[in-house]
Design a protein around this motif. Structure first.
Motif, PDB file in Angstrom:
ATOM      1  N   LEU A   1       0.443  -3.780  11.628  1.00  0.00           N
ATOM      2  CA  LEU A   1       0.163  -4.774  10.759  1.00  0.00           C
ATOM      3  C   LEU A   1      -0.597  -4.148   9.202  1.00  0.00           C
ATOM      4  O   LEU A   1      -0.466  -4.776   8.188  1.00  0.00           O
ATOM      5  N   ASP A   2      -1.697  -3.541   9.694  1.00  0.00           N
ATOM      6  CA  ASP A   2      -2.597  -2.901   8.753  1.00  0.00           C
ATOM      7  C   ASP A   2      -1.500  -1.969   7.650  1.00  0.00           C
ATOM      8  O   ASP A   2      -1.766  -2.192   6.342  1.00  0.00           O
ATOM      9  N   ALA A   3      -0.196  -1.248   8.092  1.00  0.00           N
ATOM     10  CA  ALA A   3       0.409  -0.298   7.442  1.00  0.00           C
ATOM     11  C   ALA A   3       1.150  -1.419   6.271  1.00  0.00           C
ATOM     12  O   ALA A   3       1.328  -1.043   5.241  1.00  0.00           O
ATOM     13  N   ARG A   4       1.501  -2.365   7.120  1.00  0.00           N
ATOM     14  CA  ARG A   4       2.582  -3.402   6.187  1.00  0.00           C
ATOM     15  C   ARG A   4       1.786  -4.014   5.219  1.00  0.00           C
ATOM     16  O   ARG A   4       2.056  -4.416   3.906  1.00  0.00           O
ATOM     17  N   SER A   5       0.530  -4.283   5.566  1.00  0.00           N
ATOM     18  CA  SER A   5      -0.261  -5.208   4.465  1.00  0.00           C
ATOM     19  C   SER A   5      -0.592  -4.301   3.128  1.00  0.00           C
ATOM     20  O   SER A   5      -0.563  -4.847   2.152  1.00  0.00           O
ATOM     21  N   ALA A   6      -0.986  -2.999   3.711  1.00  0.00           N
ATOM     22  CA  ALA A   6      -1.062  -1.934   2.551  1.00  0.00           C
ATOM     23  C   ALA A   6      -0.185  -1.730   1.791  1.00  0.00           C
ATOM     24  O   ALA A   6      -0.253  -1.598   0.489  1.00  0.00           O
ATOM     25  N   ALA A   7       1.057  -1.534   2.292  1.00  0.00           N
ATOM     26  CA  ALA A   7       2.380  -1.419   1.510  1.00  0.00           C
ATOM     27  C   ALA A   7       2.484  -2.452   0.518  1.00  0.00           C
ATOM     28  O   ALA A   7       3.003  -2.215  -0.600  1.00  0.00           O
ATOM     29  N   ALA A   8       2.536  -3.706   1.114  1.00  0.00           N
ATOM     30  CA  ALA A   8       2.693  -5.015   0.302  1.00  0.00           C
ATOM     31  C   ALA A   8       1.769  -5.140  -0.852  1.00  0.00           C
ATOM     32  O   ALA A   8       2.084  -5.413  -1.979  1.00  0.00           O
ATOM     33  N   GLN A   9       0.219  -4.760  -0.644  1.00  0.00           N
ATOM     34  CA  GLN A   9      -0.658  -4.907  -1.373  1.00  0.00           C
ATOM     35  C   GLN A   9      -0.374  -3.675  -2.702  1.00  0.00           C
ATOM     36  O   GLN A   9      -0.671  -4.104  -3.942  1.00  0.00           O
ATOM     37  N   SER A  10       0.024  -2.594  -2.197  1.00  0.00           N
ATOM     38  CA  SER A  10       0.135  -1.472  -3.396  1.00  0.00           C
ATOM     39  C   SER A  10       1.390  -1.925  -4.055  1.00  0.00           C
ATOM     40  O   SER A  10       1.603  -1.877  -5.345  1.00  0.00           O
ATOM     41  N   ALA A  11       2.520  -2.478  -3.620  1.00  0.00           N
ATOM     42  CA  ALA A  11       3.649  -3.046  -4.294  1.00  0.00           C
ATOM     43  C   ALA A  11       3.424  -4.250  -5.182  1.00  0.00           C
ATOM     44  O   ALA A  11       3.608  -4.286  -6.383  1.00  0.00           O
ATOM     45  N   ALA A  12       2.627  -5.113  -4.924  1.00  0.00           N
ATOM     46  CA  ALA A  12       1.934  -6.181  -5.638  1.00  0.00           C
ATOM     47  C   ALA A  12       1.212  -5.733  -6.766  1.00  0.00           C
ATOM     48  O   ALA A  12       1.222  -6.176  -8.074  1.00  0.00           O
ATOM     49  N   ASP A  13       0.240  -4.652  -6.656  1.00  0.00           N
ATOM     50  CA  ASP A  13      -0.522  -4.155  -7.793  1.00  0.00           C
ATOM     51  C   ASP A  13       0.379  -3.482  -8.519  1.00  0.00           C
ATOM     52  O   ASP A  13       0.135  -3.566  -9.848  1.00  0.00           O
ATOM     53  N   GLN A  14       1.406  -2.606  -8.193  1.00  0.00           N
ATOM     54  CA  GLN A  14       2.261  -2.074  -8.916  1.00  0.00           C
ATOM     55  C   GLN A  14       3.122  -3.035  -9.906  1.00  0.00           C
ATOM     56  O   GLN A  14       3.122  -2.788 -10.968  1.00  0.00           O
TER      57      GLN A  14
END
Length: 354
Positions: A214-227
């Motif tokens: 869950l942490d990995a998916r959340s970090a990936a989603a947040q990175s994509a949202a920031d980009q």
């Protein structure tokens, strides 16, 4: 842009002339021809009449406006755009001055300033959409890697738990604390306690794997949202900058076209297809004295300009210099009431001078 301004002024002159004079012309055209056609907007024209020559030989503003309107209808109906002199050119013709150029119209020009900016805007939007799709694709790829790692971790946790359980049973049996099989019921308190501990460790490993997933998916989603947010901000900034550049270019072109029109008016006596005051004054000197004719011409021009202002609801480009206000000024502006007061004063002074 110059052709657009000239066309707009011609259209304004046509409307003003139609309101001021309804008398038919004797110089030719649809009203005197036995063979006439209908152009766009149901404007009649004579396909065999030389409108350009008639326009050059008349100094009457209403007549020129009517002839220009019929000539444009002829060009549109017979597909003559790009084959004969444009109305923009003919509108400034006189008997001794006849500049010639051909215009196919701004709508057909793929290399116009507006077209270039539109093409650039489409390219920026396409680049933006491509980059945003790439962000989404990378996110899905990261999700797939995370799921694969999670499944591998689950498998390894199962293997480790099984090995630990069997190894623990062997140790307890060697110590004489377990007499049953690894799959049977516990035979002592040591065996039961050991199995509970092993089971708790296994469940803890599973929980840690789920939390890491869950942490990995959340970090990936947040990175994509920031980009994507950064990409969107850059896109809006580039659009705002492009819009400002386009406005500045349009303003520069407008000023250049205006200066050119004023310079051309000094040579031809016409400004955007309409005769200038100086040219009208020169023609009027044949019949009346210079001082009286100028007063009459100024009164008539100002009165018609104010009337057109009232009729259209805003100042036409051809009337802006005469009225001393910016083109497009609405009748709700204070300058309109000032113009009305000035017109009344002119009429009063004219009556007194008689």
């Amino acid at each position: 842009m110059l052709s657009g301004m000239i066309s707009g002024a011609i259209s304004a002159a046509i409307g003003a002339a139609s309101a001021a004079s309804k008398k038919p012309s004797s110089s030719g055209g649809s009203s005197s021809s036995s063979s006439s056609s209908k152009g766009s907007g149901s404007v009649s024209f004579d396909p065999n009449f030389d409108y350009a020559e008639a326009i050059a030989n008349t100094t009457d503003a209403a007549e020129r406006a009517r002839l220009l309107k019929e000539r444009q209808a002829k060009i549109d109906a017979m597909g003559l755009a790009g084959k004969v002199g444009s109305n923009e050119a003919v509108s400034v013709w006189t008997q001794n001055y006849r500049p010639y150029w051909i215009s196919s119209g701004e709508e057909d020009s793929e290399l116009g300033v507006t077209g270039l900016y539109d093409a650039a805007a489409k390219a920026r939007l396409q680049a933006f959409e491509t980059a945003r799709q790439a962000i989404g694709q990378r996110l899905q790829s990261q999700y797939a890697d995370i799921e694969q790692s999670y499944r591998q971790g689950m498998t390894q946790a199962d293997v480790n738990a099984r090995r630990s359980a069997l190894g623990n049973e062997e140790k307890l049996a060697a110590l004489g604390l377990s007499t049953g099989s690894a799959y049977g019921a516990p035979t002592s308190g040591y065996t039961e306690t050991s199995r509970v501990a092993m089971d708790n460790a296994y469940r803890s490993d599973l929980n840690n794997l789920a939390a890491a997933r869950l942490d990995a998916r959340s970090a990936a989603a947040q990175s994509a949202a920031d980009q994507e947010a950064s990409l969107l901000s850059g896109y809006y900034n580039s659009e705002a900058s492009a819009a400002l550049q386009q406005a500045q270019a349009a303003l520069s072109q407008y000023n250049a076209d205006r200066d050119y029109s004023i310079s051309l008016a000094g040579l031809t006596g016409y400004l955007n297809g309409m005769p200038t005051m100086a040219y009208q004054q020169m023609q009027s000197d044949w019949a009346l004295s210079q001082s009286q004719m100028q007063a009459d011409a100024e009164q008539t021009a100002y009165e018609r300009a104010v009337e057109r202002w009232k009729t259209y609801g805003y100042v036409l480009p051809a009337d802006a210099a005469l009225l001393g206000v910016a083109a497009g000024t609405p009748t709700s502006d204070q300058s309109y009431r000032t113009a009305q007061l000035k017109l009344n004063q002119i009429k009063t002074n004219y009556q007194i001078s008689k």
